[in-house]
Design a protein around this motif. Sequence first.
Motif, PDB file in Angstrom:
ATOM      1  N   ALA A   1       8.322  -3.141 -52.649  1.00 12.69           N
ATOM      2  CA  ALA A   1       8.818  -1.914 -53.274  1.00 12.69           C
ATOM      3  C   ALA A   1       9.881  -1.319 -52.349  1.00 12.69           C
ATOM      4  N   PRO A   2      11.106  -1.106 -52.822  1.00 14.51           N
ATOM      5  CA  PRO A   2      12.201  -0.653 -51.947  1.00 14.51           C
ATOM      6  C   PRO A   2      11.925   0.663 -51.236  1.00 14.51           C
ATOM      7  N   TRP A   3      11.248   1.592 -51.892  1.00 11.00           N
ATOM      8  CA  TRP A   3      11.029   2.924 -51.319  1.00 11.00           C
ATOM      9  C   TRP A   3       9.718   3.019 -50.537  1.00 11.00           C
ATOM     10  N   ASN A   4       8.909   1.952 -50.552  1.00 14.86           N
ATOM     11  CA  ASN A   4       7.659   1.919 -49.790  1.00 14.86           C
ATOM     12  C   ASN A   4       7.300   0.462 -49.508  1.00 14.86           C
ATOM     13  N   PRO A   5       7.805  -0.106 -48.403  1.00 13.02           N
ATOM     14  CA  PRO A   5       7.614  -1.534 -48.121  1.00 13.02           C
ATOM     15  C   PRO A   5       6.158  -1.981 -48.029  1.00 13.02           C
ATOM     16  N   LYS A   6       5.226  -1.042 -47.827  1.00 11.00           N
ATOM     17  CA  LYS A   6       3.811  -1.422 -47.822  1.00 11.00           C
ATOM     18  C   LYS A   6       3.335  -1.809 -49.218  1.00 11.00           C
ATOM     19  N   HIS A   7       4.030  -1.303 -50.227  1.00 12.95           N
ATOM     20  CA  HIS A   7       3.649  -1.568 -51.609  1.00 12.95           C
ATOM     21  C   HIS A   7       4.477  -2.711 -52.185  1.00 12.95           C
TER      22      HIS A   7
ATOM     23  N   LYS B   1      12.618  14.479 -58.171  1.00 16.61           N
ATOM     24  CA  LYS B   1      11.901  14.949 -56.977  1.00 16.61           C
ATOM     25  C   LYS B   1      10.445  14.474 -57.016  1.00 16.61           C
ATOM     26  N   SER B   2      10.277  13.225 -57.393  1.00 24.04           N
ATOM     27  CA  SER B   2       8.950  12.644 -57.570  1.00 24.04           C
ATOM     28  C   SER B   2       8.156  12.623 -56.270  1.00 24.04           C
ATOM     29  N   GLN B   3       6.882  12.930 -56.374  1.00 24.52           N
ATOM     30  CA  GLN B   3       6.004  12.850 -55.207  1.00 24.52           C
ATOM     31  C   GLN B   3       5.781  11.402 -54.787  1.00 24.52           C
ATOM     32  N   TYR B   4       6.220  10.454 -55.642  1.00 27.30           N
ATOM     33  CA  TYR B   4       6.003   9.039 -55.350  1.00 27.30           C
ATOM     34  C   TYR B   4       7.281   8.321 -54.915  1.00 27.30           C
ATOM     35  N   LYS B   5       8.347   9.076 -54.585  1.00 24.24           N
ATOM     36  CA  LYS B   5       9.607   8.427 -54.237  1.00 24.24           C
ATOM     37  C   LYS B   5       9.603   7.836 -52.837  1.00 24.24           C
ATOM     38  N   GLY B   6       8.591   8.133 -52.053  1.00 20.25           N
ATOM     39  CA  GLY B   6       8.476   7.543 -50.720  1.00 20.25           C
ATOM     40  C   GLY B   6       9.720   7.804 -49.896  1.00 20.25           C
ATOM     41  N   ASP B   7      10.343   6.719 -49.397  1.00 22.71           N
ATOM     42  CA  ASP B   7      11.547   6.851 -48.582  1.00 22.71           C
ATOM     43  C   ASP B   7      12.814   6.849 -49.435  1.00 22.71           C
ATOM     44  N   GLY B   8      12.673   6.965 -50.741  1.00 19.34           N
ATOM     45  CA  GLY B   8      13.817   6.889 -51.641  1.00 19.34           C
ATOM     46  C   GLY B   8      14.828   7.996 -51.403  1.00 19.34           C
ATOM     47  N   ASN B   9      16.121   7.655 -51.449  1.00 15.59           N
ATOM     48  CA  ASN B   9      17.199   8.625 -51.293  1.00 15.59           C
ATOM     49  C   ASN B   9      18.466   8.045 -51.909  1.00 15.59           C
ATOM     50  N   PHE B  10      19.476   8.884 -52.069  1.00 14.80           N
ATOM     51  CA  PHE B  10      20.708   8.451 -52.734  1.00 14.80           C
ATOM     52  C   PHE B  10      21.389   7.306 -51.982  1.00 14.80           C
ATOM     53  N   ASP B  11      21.396   7.368 -50.653  1.00 12.59           N
ATOM     54  CA  ASP B  11      22.061   6.318 -49.875  1.00 12.59           C
ATOM     55  C   ASP B  11      21.398   4.963 -50.104  1.00 12.59           C
ATOM     56  N   HIS B  12      20.083   4.967 -50.141  1.00 12.41           N
ATOM     57  CA  HIS B  12      19.387   3.698 -50.353  1.00 12.41           C
ATOM     58  C   HIS B  12      19.614   3.176 -51.766  1.00 12.41           C
ATOM     59  N   VAL B  13      19.654   4.073 -52.740  1.00  8.04           N
ATOM     60  CA  VAL B  13      19.961   3.671 -54.116  1.00  8.04           C
ATOM     61  C   VAL B  13      21.327   3.000 -54.173  1.00  8.04           C
ATOM     62  N   LEU B  14      22.321   3.595 -53.518  1.00  9.36           N
ATOM     63  CA  LEU B  14      23.672   3.027 -53.511  1.00  9.36           C
ATOM     64  C   LEU B  14      23.697   1.646 -52.877  1.00  9.36           C
ATOM     65  N   GLN B  15      22.991   1.497 -51.772  1.00  7.53           N
ATOM     66  CA  GLN B  15      22.955   0.200 -51.093  1.00  7.53           C
ATOM     67  C   GLN B  15      22.356  -0.871 -51.994  1.00  7.53           C
ATOM     68  N   LEU B  16      21.233  -0.557 -52.623  1.00  2.00           N
ATOM     69  CA  LEU B  16      20.525  -1.527 -53.450  1.00  2.00           C
ATOM     70  C   LEU B  16      21.322  -1.856 -54.719  1.00  2.00           C
ATOM     71  N   ALA B  17      21.901  -0.844 -55.351  1.00  2.00           N
ATOM     72  CA  ALA B  17      22.675  -1.063 -56.575  1.00  2.00           C
ATOM     73  C   ALA B  17      23.930  -1.875 -56.283  1.00  2.00           C
ATOM     74  N   SER B  18      24.582  -1.595 -55.169  1.00  2.00           N
ATOM     75  CA  SER B  18      25.800  -2.327 -54.820  1.00  2.00           C
ATOM     76  C   SER B  18      25.506  -3.794 -54.543  1.00  2.00           C
ATOM     77  N   GLN B  19      24.357  -4.080 -53.948  1.00  2.00           N
ATOM     78  CA  GLN B  19      23.969  -5.453 -53.660  1.00  2.00           C
ATOM     79  C   GLN B  19      23.684  -6.258 -54.928  1.00  2.00           C
ATOM     80  N   SER B  20      23.311  -5.579 -55.995  1.00  2.95           N
ATOM     81  CA  SER B  20      22.836  -6.266 -57.205  1.00  2.95           C
ATOM     82  C   SER B  20      23.684  -5.970 -58.431  1.00  2.95           C
TER      83      SER B  20
END
Length: 543
Positions: A154-160, A502-521
């Motif tokens: 899971a991108p926003w929570n690597p333990k999951h 503003k989900s309580q389950y977004k973990g480490d999710g943020n706009f920068d990480h979204v951009l990185q992941l979307a750009s890669q794919s």
Amino acid sequence: MKTIHRAIATLGLAAILGALTVACEGEDGGYSTSESLSNKAQIQVSPEVAPPPETKLAPQADTLNPQVPEESNRETYSTIPENPFLNASSNPLSTFSIDVDAASYSNMRRFINEGQLPPPDAVRLEELINYFTYDYPQPEADKPFSITTEVAEAPWNPKHKLVHIGLQGKSISTENLPTSNLVFLLDVSGSMSDANKLPLLKESLRLLVDQLRDEDQVSIVVYAGAAGTVLPPTPGNQKDTILAAINKLEAGGSTAGGEGIKLAYKLAQENFIESGNNRVILATDGDFNVGISSDEQLVSLIEEKREQGVFLTVLGFGTGNLQDAKMEKIANKGNGNYAYIDNILEANKVLVNEVGGTLLTIAKDVKIQVGFNPEKVQGYRLIGYENRRLQNEAFQDDKKDAGELGAGHSVTALYEIIPLGVKSDVPLSDVDLVTSQQKTDESMSFSANDLMQVKLRYKQPGQDTSQLIISPVLDQELTLAQASDNFKFSASVAEFGMVLRKSQYKGDGNFDHVLQLASQSQGADLDGYRAEFIRLVKQAKSL
């Protein structure tokens, strides 16, 4: 015509939403034909529909659109309590209906383009994810759709772990499309005068008319102070006549939505085409004036006509009056889709590029049930689909209505999994407030590497007995870097939605990480929709 295929598919759910929207609101009470309508087109007012009482919606406290005065803002959105993480041992089954709507994405885009973030409840995660197409294989042999699954970090929570489930409907060639009997039900009341309402609607309909075949037929019903027919059933080879009727439309008067929906259904039924695509396409800003007492009557009407083969698609337009909650609810009640048209490019996507899926439904009442392997999974969460959740017992109930899949349509669903033995800071709930408790299906058995088992029920069009497909989901221990573009892009969209909510389950999710992941794919992105998503994320980050 492949384009007609998809646009009408989107239209299907949308139309239903529109009808329900009509039922959910109250009429303004004006029943004389508006001056602009009487001057521009000869309207035959249906005398048999009595006006329902008027209902007013209270203005919202928050200004949703800076261009709309707060006191005049009547946009409404249903509260979405997020799906929690459930204990897999006490909740081994998860059941939901598919959803091919994408209105939430284009509405979200409208907010960001206007310089503000959308209200959290305007963001429905499944509709953001399903706005995009994914590289799924075509189904084999006589199967109506294929099933693709993938598991990785899971991108926003690597333990999951994140589980990606994709359905791909079979594409049907143009020559096999059914003949269409379309009734455009158009809101021409005074509230539709803005440039992003009736003028955009007229531009949008011109795109759809260009896709009509000679054998198709179109009727136009309008409603304002009264409802009337401005174009009787007209064959697709008379495009000039159809376009002339559209060009004459002007906005003015109050809203007689309930009267209009009944007239539109009447016209569709009178010109019913056996084995054809019989559909009412409702286009409105959602400002329906139909009394509260009419809610149940309207839903009953839509469900009755659905069973008789006339489906409803709803198209939302404009700002300030958008009754998203009602329109989305309405679409769920009929065999149609709900789309929000914020610009002409979206109209082209819905009414041209994706019209084919609605013209030919290849599977109806599609339900998914997931069973979790207790030796692999301690907890799970379905991402989105909050208002599509079903009681577990409903999976085998063929009388239970669910979503439709059109030709060429795809549906994607994501589950976040907490593997057995992993220490997570996410609380697990033993009680699912949506579904009843149910032990694992005795027919479910798991192999050593199975995380879960996906069961899918669907009906062939015209049949009342469902068929069952079973697919195991294997854990191949993939890292996020090893995952497919399908997986990574859908995850980036889900993460973006959770950050917006503003989900309580977004973990480490943020706009920068979204951009990185979307750009890669981003991939090939022939239509440019993924590039636009990346632009929207950058813009949202700056707000």
